[in-house]
Design a protein around this motif. Structure first.
Motif, mmCIF file in Angstrom:
data_model
loop_
_atom_site.group_PDB
_atom_site.id
_atom_site.type_symbol
_atom_site.label_atom_id
_atom_site.label_comp_id
_atom_site.label_asym_id
_atom_site.label_seq_id
_atom_site.Cartn_x
_atom_site.Cartn_y
_atom_site.Cartn_z
ATOM 1 N N ASN A 1 0.714 -1.217 -0.067
ATOM 2 C CA ASN A 1 0.000 -0.007 0.189
ATOM 3 C C ASN A 1 0.816 1.119 0.060
ATOM 4 O OD1 ASN A 1 1.154 -0.041 2.600
ATOM 5 N ND2 ASN A 1 -0.888 0.507 3.678
ATOM 6 N N THR A 2 2.108 1.262 -0.238
ATOM 7 C CA THR A 2 2.925 2.359 -0.325
ATOM 8 C C THR A 2 2.716 3.256 -1.399
ATOM 9 O OG1 THR A 2 4.698 0.761 0.660
ATOM 10 C CG2 THR A 2 5.457 3.050 -0.119
ATOM 11 N N ILE A 3 2.726 4.683 -0.884
ATOM 12 C CA ILE A 3 2.723 5.839 -1.861
ATOM 13 C C ILE A 3 4.140 6.217 -1.881
ATOM 14 C CG2 ILE A 3 1.516 8.001 -2.173
ATOM 15 C CD1 ILE A 3 -0.497 7.198 0.083
ATOM 16 N N TYR A 4 4.681 6.195 -2.956
ATOM 17 C CA TYR A 4 5.816 6.983 -3.427
ATOM 18 C C TYR A 4 5.619 8.251 -3.984
ATOM 19 C CZ TYR A 4 7.857 2.250 -2.647
ATOM 20 O OH TYR A 4 8.145 0.943 -2.249
ATOM 21 N N PRO A 5 6.665 9.202 -3.392
ATOM 22 C CA PRO A 5 7.865 8.897 -2.694
ATOM 23 C C PRO A 5 7.357 8.687 -1.270
ATOM 24 C CG PRO A 5 8.299 11.062 -4.110
ATOM 25 C CD PRO A 5 6.613 10.523 -4.119
ATOM 26 N N SER A 6 8.071 7.906 -0.421
ATOM 27 C CA SER A 6 7.692 7.648 0.769
ATOM 28 C C SER A 6 8.708 7.936 1.694
ATOM 29 C CB SER A 6 7.663 5.987 0.915
ATOM 30 O OG SER A 6 7.581 5.476 2.307
ATOM 31 N N LEU A 7 8.513 8.890 2.438
ATOM 32 C CA LEU A 7 9.288 9.740 3.686
ATOM 33 C C LEU A 7 8.681 9.106 4.948
ATOM 34 C CD1 LEU A 7 10.483 13.234 3.607
ATOM 35 C CD2 LEU A 7 10.055 12.120 5.666
ATOM 36 N N PRO A 8 9.530 8.088 5.421
ATOM 37 C CA PRO A 8 8.840 7.500 6.743
ATOM 38 C C PRO A 8 9.292 8.069 8.061
ATOM 39 C CG PRO A 8 10.770 6.137 5.769
ATOM 40 C CD PRO A 8 10.562 7.559 5.092
ATOM 41 N N GLY A 9 8.775 7.575 9.040
ATOM 42 C CA GLY A 9 9.043 8.252 10.277
ATOM 43 C C GLY A 9 7.990 8.751 11.259
ATOM 44 N N HIS A 10 7.551 7.932 12.409
ATOM 45 C CA HIS A 10 6.405 8.034 13.273
ATOM 46 C C HIS A 10 6.929 7.839 14.640
ATOM 47 C CE1 HIS A 10 5.047 3.569 12.454
ATOM 48 N NE2 HIS A 10 6.023 3.706 13.347
#
Length: 357
Positions: free
Chosen positions: A60-69
């Motif tokens: 289900n990834t939306i690119y660009p993917s900038l992670p971190g939570h």
């Protein structure tokens, strides 16, 4: 859509495709709205879900993917209707930046179970823009989803509590596994597992760490304070411990057998899953019937409970065990995370190492 004239230029590191390779990325953050808190990111923890997401392993990834939570920092601006926070406050944001605010779960401070959640990254915000996470220099978040970090807690070692901490604190509380003198097992001694041990011990619970790795025994008992240690691959040890635990927090995200764990529970015991294996697990029913045992799950926590958890951590001096890294080490860190080569959480030093390029 956000008004381009009001947007703030931000920068971070993002993945562009399923290789999961992270590299510098510039993008807009919305202007600080009436109910928003804007803060400079100081540190961001690396959660195992970041690794899944950048590689699109959940599909289900939306690119660009900038992670971190697992994001912590210092407030630089607040909206006109914000009264709980001011410039200079130490704050954090976990997995959520939005929810519907109208369902029963939201009304009961359980935004984490809202059917229309907006996640800190890999979601679409109310204005139609993609959400980007904490591997970035600045973030703007509705005040409802911001938690205050007490001055007594160090920002770097507090960051992982916003995911790993609340993910284990919440089920210990909800399932009643927080009573002094109880016997509780913790399966897996990684980012989630080590947090579970620390919170359970602070509740006064007797903790048994259950692991496939005999080499973790000394660390579990001498460093983290666990009361006992079981090697799950040792049938004699497992047999000797049958029927001894009031509950188990299972943090393992890989496929593994549940039957031996159910066997460790006393009658009316509870096996709570907080890891997320990619393939379904086999659940034997008969052992549940004969002991009136429960198998349940839990996912992060609501914002009110997350603040409660942070305050409890400050009161009991609970922080994560971390390895602080610069942003340009992040791809190597992801490779090490695949091998579980970290004790117990990587935290990116955003404030000192992330530069605009």
């Amino acid at each position: 859509m956000a008004n381009a004239a009001e947007e703030v230029q931000a920068y971070g590191w993002a993945a562009r495709d399923t290789s999961g390779v992270l590299s510098p990325f510039k993008f807009p953050r919305r202007a600080t709205g009436d109910n928003d808190v804007r803060f400079k990111v100081s540190y961001c923890g690396i959660c195992h879900s970041d690794l899944h997401q950048i590689k699109n392993e959940w599909g289900n990834t939306i690119y660009p993917s900038l992670p971190g939570h697992e994001i912590v920092g210092v407030v630089t601006e607040v909206g006109s209707k914000v009264q709980r926070f001011k410039v200079g406050d130490k704050v954090g944001v976990g997995c959520l930046v939005g929810s519907c605010h109208s369902c029963d779960d939201c009304a009961n401070h359980l935004e984490n179970y809202c059917t229309k959640p907006i996640y800190t990254y890999n979601s679409i915000y109310y204005d139609g823009t993609p959400t980007y996470g904490g591997y970035s220099n600045v973030i703007v978040v509705d005040q409802h989803f911001v938690v205050r970090i007490p001055d007594s807690l160090p920002l770097d070692a507090t960051a992982p509590l916003l995911c790993a901490g609340i993910t284990t604190y919440s089920p210990l509380r909800y399932y009643g596994l927080d009573k002094p003198g109880m016997n509780v097992g913790v399966v897996g001694l990684g980012g989630l597992g080590h947090a579970a041990v620390k919170f359970a011990k602070a509740f006064g619970v007797k903790v048994t760490v259950i692991s496939t790795s005999p080499g973790k025994k000394q660390e579990a008992i001498e460093h983290l304070g666990a009361d006992s240690f079981l090697v799950s691959r040792d049938p004699d040890q497992m047999q000797a411990a049958i029927g001894t635990l009031d509950g188990i927090i299972d943090t393992v995200s890989a496929p593994h057998p549940l039957l031996p764990l159910i066997g460790l529970l006393k009658s009316h015991g509870k096996l709570v899953l907080v890891g997320a294996p990619e393939r379904p697990l086999e659940l034997p029913v008969f052992p549940l019937l004969v002991g009136r045992k429960l198998v349940g799950g839990s996912a992060i926590g609501g914002i009110k409970e997350t603040q409660e958890m942070i305050d409890f951590a400050a009161e009991h001096n609970i922080t994560a065990d971390i390895e602080v890294i610069p942003i340009d080490y992040v791809n190597t860190a992801m490779e090490r995370l695949v091998k579980a080569d970290v004790k117990y959480r990587f935290v990116i030093d955003i404030g000192n190492t992330l530069k605009a390029t």
